[in-house]
Every structure is written in structure tokens, then in C-alpha cells.
Scaffold this motif. Sequence first.
Motif, PDB file in Angstrom:
ATOM      1  N   SER A   1       9.344  -5.203 -11.370  1.00 31.96           N
ATOM      2  CA  SER A   1       9.872  -5.016 -10.018  1.00 31.96           C
ATOM      3  C   SER A   1       9.402  -6.120  -9.082  1.00 31.96           C
ATOM      4  O   SER A   1       8.269  -6.580  -9.159  1.00 31.96           O
ATOM      5  N   LYS A   2      10.301  -6.527  -8.168  1.00 31.85           N
ATOM      6  CA  LYS A   2      10.010  -7.599  -7.217  1.00 31.85           C
ATOM      7  C   LYS A   2      10.174  -7.156  -5.766  1.00 31.85           C
ATOM      8  O   LYS A   2      10.187  -7.994  -4.870  1.00 31.85           O
ATOM      9  N   GLY A   3      10.289  -5.851  -5.548  1.00 28.67           N
ATOM     10  CA  GLY A   3      10.422  -5.338  -4.195  1.00 28.67           C
ATOM     11  C   GLY A   3       9.564  -4.106  -4.008  1.00 28.67           C
ATOM     12  O   GLY A   3       9.171  -3.439  -4.973  1.00 28.67           O
ATOM     13  N   ALA A   4       9.256  -3.780  -2.754  1.00 32.65           N
ATOM     14  CA  ALA A   4       8.370  -2.655  -2.461  1.00 32.65           C
ATOM     15  C   ALA A   4       8.928  -1.348  -3.012  1.00 32.65           C
ATOM     16  O   ALA A   4       8.188  -0.527  -3.574  1.00 32.65           O
ATOM     17  N   VAL A   5      10.238  -1.129  -2.872  1.00 29.44           N
ATOM     18  CA  VAL A   5      10.850   0.102  -3.371  1.00 29.44           C
ATOM     19  C   VAL A   5      10.791   0.138  -4.892  1.00 29.44           C
ATOM     20  O   VAL A   5      10.436   1.151  -5.503  1.00 29.44           O
ATOM     21  N   GLY A   6      11.139  -0.969  -5.523  1.00 28.23           N
ATOM     22  CA  GLY A   6      11.109  -1.034  -6.976  1.00 28.23           C
ATOM     23  C   GLY A   6       9.714  -0.831  -7.539  1.00 28.23           C
ATOM     24  O   GLY A   6       9.532  -0.161  -8.566  1.00 28.23           O
ATOM     25  N   ILE A   7       8.708  -1.388  -6.874  1.00 30.25           N
ATOM     26  CA  ILE A   7       7.321  -1.225  -7.331  1.00 30.25           C
ATOM     27  C   ILE A   7       6.901   0.237  -7.230  1.00 30.25           C
ATOM     28  O   ILE A   7       6.265   0.778  -8.143  1.00 30.25           O
ATOM     29  N   ALA A   8       7.245   0.887  -6.127  1.00 30.56           N
ATOM     30  CA  ALA A   8       6.891   2.304  -5.958  1.00 30.56           C
ATOM     31  C   ALA A   8       7.577   3.161  -7.011  1.00 30.56           C
ATOM     32  O   ALA A   8       6.975   4.087  -7.569  1.00 30.56           O
TER      33      ALA A   8
ATOM     34  N   THR B   1      28.014   2.920  -9.154  1.00 28.57           N
ATOM     35  CA  THR B   1      26.666   2.954  -8.599  1.00 28.57           C
ATOM     36  C   THR B   1      26.212   1.539  -8.311  1.00 28.57           C
ATOM     37  O   THR B   1      26.365   0.641  -9.142  1.00 28.57           O
ATOM     38  N   PHE B   2      25.706   1.333  -7.126  1.00 32.89           N
ATOM     39  CA  PHE B   2      25.180   0.041  -6.695  1.00 32.89           C
ATOM     40  C   PHE B   2      23.732  -0.044  -7.161  1.00 32.89           C
ATOM     41  O   PHE B   2      22.905   0.787  -6.793  1.00 32.89           O
ATOM     42  N   PHE B   3      23.415  -1.065  -7.953  1.00 32.88           N
ATOM     43  CA  PHE B   3      22.115  -1.087  -8.632  1.00 32.88           C
ATOM     44  C   PHE B   3      21.613  -2.513  -8.761  1.00 32.88           C
ATOM     45  O   PHE B   3      22.260  -3.366  -9.367  1.00 32.88           O
ATOM     46  N   ILE B   4      20.414  -2.757  -8.173  1.00 30.03           N
ATOM     47  CA  ILE B   4      19.673  -4.006  -8.390  1.00 30.03           C
ATOM     48  C   ILE B   4      18.339  -3.585  -9.003  1.00 30.03           C
ATOM     49  O   ILE B   4      17.398  -3.248  -8.275  1.00 30.03           O
ATOM     50  N   PRO B   5      18.221  -3.534 -10.323  1.00 30.86           N
ATOM     51  CA  PRO B   5      17.077  -2.896 -10.988  1.00 30.86           C
ATOM     52  C   PRO B   5      15.710  -3.372 -10.521  1.00 30.86           C
ATOM     53  O   PRO B   5      14.786  -2.563 -10.392  1.00 30.86           O
ATOM     54  N   GLN B   6      15.550  -4.669 -10.265  1.00 34.64           N
ATOM     55  CA  GLN B   6      14.233  -5.178  -9.901  1.00 34.64           C
ATOM     56  C   GLN B   6      13.840  -4.873  -8.463  1.00 34.64           C
ATOM     57  O   GLN B   6      12.677  -5.043  -8.098  1.00 34.64           O
ATOM     58  N   LEU B   7      14.794  -4.429  -7.660  1.00 33.38           N
ATOM     59  CA  LEU B   7      14.498  -4.159  -6.250  1.00 33.38           C
ATOM     60  C   LEU B   7      14.455  -2.677  -5.913  1.00 33.38           C
ATOM     61  O   LEU B   7      13.804  -2.288  -4.944  1.00 33.38           O
TER      62      LEU B   7
ATOM     63  N   LEU C   1      21.337   2.727   1.520  1.00 33.45           N
ATOM     64  CA  LEU C   1      20.218   2.295   0.697  1.00 33.45           C
ATOM     65  C   LEU C   1      19.442   1.235   1.456  1.00 33.45           C
ATOM     66  O   LEU C   1      20.034   0.350   2.078  1.00 33.45           O
ATOM     67  N   HIS C   2      18.114   1.335   1.425  1.00 31.28           N
ATOM     68  CA  HIS C   2      17.248   0.337   2.059  1.00 31.28           C
ATOM     69  C   HIS C   2      16.388  -0.328   0.986  1.00 31.28           C
ATOM     70  O   HIS C   2      15.710   0.349   0.216  1.00 31.28           O
ATOM     71  N   LEU C   3      16.444  -1.663   0.935  1.00 33.26           N
ATOM     72  CA  LEU C   3      15.675  -2.425  -0.044  1.00 33.26           C
ATOM     73  C   LEU C   3      15.026  -3.620   0.625  1.00 33.26           C
ATOM     74  O   LEU C   3      15.411  -4.037   1.722  1.00 33.26           O
ATOM     75  N   VAL C   4      14.043  -4.185  -0.061  1.00 34.05           N
ATOM     76  CA  VAL C   4      13.404  -5.413   0.390  1.00 34.05           C
ATOM     77  C   VAL C   4      12.907  -6.162  -0.838  1.00 34.05           C
ATOM     78  O   VAL C   4      12.482  -5.542  -1.821  1.00 34.05           O
ATOM     79  N   ALA C   5      13.001  -7.472  -0.799  1.00 33.62           N
ATOM     80  CA  ALA C   5      12.493  -8.316  -1.885  1.00 33.62           C
ATOM     81  C   ALA C   5      11.189  -8.953  -1.436  1.00 33.62           C
ATOM     82  O   ALA C   5      11.116  -9.527  -0.347  1.00 33.62           O
ATOM     83  N   ASN C   6      10.173  -8.857  -2.274  1.00 34.34           N
ATOM     84  CA  ASN C   6       8.870  -9.433  -1.946  1.00 34.34           C
ATOM     85  C   ASN C   6       8.698 -10.856  -2.445  1.00 34.34           C
ATOM     86  O   ASN C   6       7.731 -11.521  -2.096  1.00 34.34           O
TER      87      ASN C   6
END
Length: 302
Positions: free
Chosen positions: A31-38, A172-178, A192-197
Amino acid sequence: MKITCWNPIRYALAVAALASLSGCDWVLFDSKGAVGIAQRDLILVCIGLMLIVVIPAIILSIVFPWKYRASNKNADYAPDWAHSTKIEIVVWGVPLIIIAILTAIVWKSTRELDPYRPLDVPGEPLHVQVIATDWKWVFVYPDLGIATINQLNFPVDRQVEFEITSNSTMNTFFIPQLGGQIYAMAGMRTKLHLVANEVGEYRGMSGNYSGHGFSKMNFIATASTDEDFDRWVKQVRSSAPIVFDFATFKRIAQPSHGHAVVHFAKVEPGLFKRVIDQFIGVGENAKPQVLQISEPDTSSKE
């Protein structure tokens, strides 16, 4: 005749199966984003809790048959055994503890990972409207007045607020790493709320089968620096000055496979709402539909 279970063919099949695992995509754990990491951490915690039961069960399924095999004369033989308080405590106590822990985790994570909940990220979010079509993705930047097909760009460390809908079947809208996926449905708006770190390119896709062009319904989500993002916006605005209006959208929404990346320098205001309204009949020019109920014919016929 003695039969050997682990013959050379079985060994070869086992090696081939293990070798095939080298091609598995472990992108969810990169994962490369806060949501994905959680979400990744949540998956690992749940797997760990389940292994508390699974691993002992696997070990005991080997130990018990071995210990109580017919040839082991030292094994205890207790035909009248019916109850053990210690076993009852373990059998009921451990699952109850795990369920209690999972309940607390789910209660906490359900709120924190709610896709509709804005992230605790400083700064103004970037608004992106996402429309799923057969079989491509349309991205509208309402605040910037631009749109793209199969290309998503946004600044790193900046929250992206997605509004998502579909022009046809469910996707389904999906960015697996985020972060996790969310449904795109005709006549409905999801968020949907996402962020890339980290700066990088991340694969985007649809996680819901929607027809024979589904396999090529992919896009690249690029997280860039603020300077590079501003440069990209200027590049899009300098493209062919075609107004991306509803008529143009309807032409683009026709089924196609592997659609190329396209930029639109101008977008019709309210385009996203018009796409939704076409399914629910509440557009600006729509007239309210009145259900006509005819009076029953009470006259008698002779």
C-alpha cells in the motif's frame, strides 16, 4: 504391492504449483496511501487472529491421530470419558475472546475507514467525478473544468474526494495500492476519499465483472508533485478545445475495448449530474411523471 503416494509426478506437480505462486500479485500488501495502509493492517490483524485457531487445529489434527494410533499401546483408553472442564474452557473461551477483539476492531475500523468520511489530511481536497462506462473510465475535474478518459492524475499527499457513478452496468472503482473499492451504479452517487503518500503510478481497475470488455477496463492513477500536477493540468487545457458535453459523452460511452487516453480542455457544467439524472428522471428539463389511474367501469353490460 506397495503404493508410494509421493511419486515423481506428484513432486513435479507440487513444484509447479509453488512456482506459479511467484507470479501472484501482492499489491494489496504494498500500500502507498494512508487508507490502503490502514486496510492492509486490518487484513493482517484479522488473519493473525484467525491463525490463533487455525494453526493449533492443524497441529492437533496431526498430533491426535499419531498419538492415538492403533499401534501405540501407551495411549490412554477412556471409553467412558464424557466431559472435561479444561477442554470446554478452551473450546468456548478462545473463540469468545477472538470474537470480542474482532468486534472492537470492526467497530473502530468501520468508522475510521468509512469511504464517505473525509480524511484527516490538511488542505483543500481535489474533487474528481468518476463515471464508469462500457468499458472505460471517465474522470471529470469540476473545479478545474477539464476531463480525461482512462487517465487519473492528482498531487501526492493531497486528499482526493471521488464522486462515482455508472452510465450502464454496475462496476467497482478500485485502486488497490491506495484503498478499497466502492461500487459505481447507474442513477446513484457513491463517494470515496483517498490519498497517496508516495509519488508513483498505480494501477486502477474495475473489480466487478461487467461484460466481455471488462478485462481491459483499466487506467493508471498517477500521484505527482504539485508542480508536475499543475503542468499536467496546463497540458490538458492546451489540448483540442472540444467541449465535453452530454452529447459527446453519450458517443464516448458506447461500448469499446482498450480505449486510448483522451483529454478534454472544457467540460459542460453539471455533466456528472446529467449522467445520473438520465436514469431517475429528475433533470432540469424533466417533467414530473404522474401515474394515471383510470376509474373502473361500473356500468353493467347486458
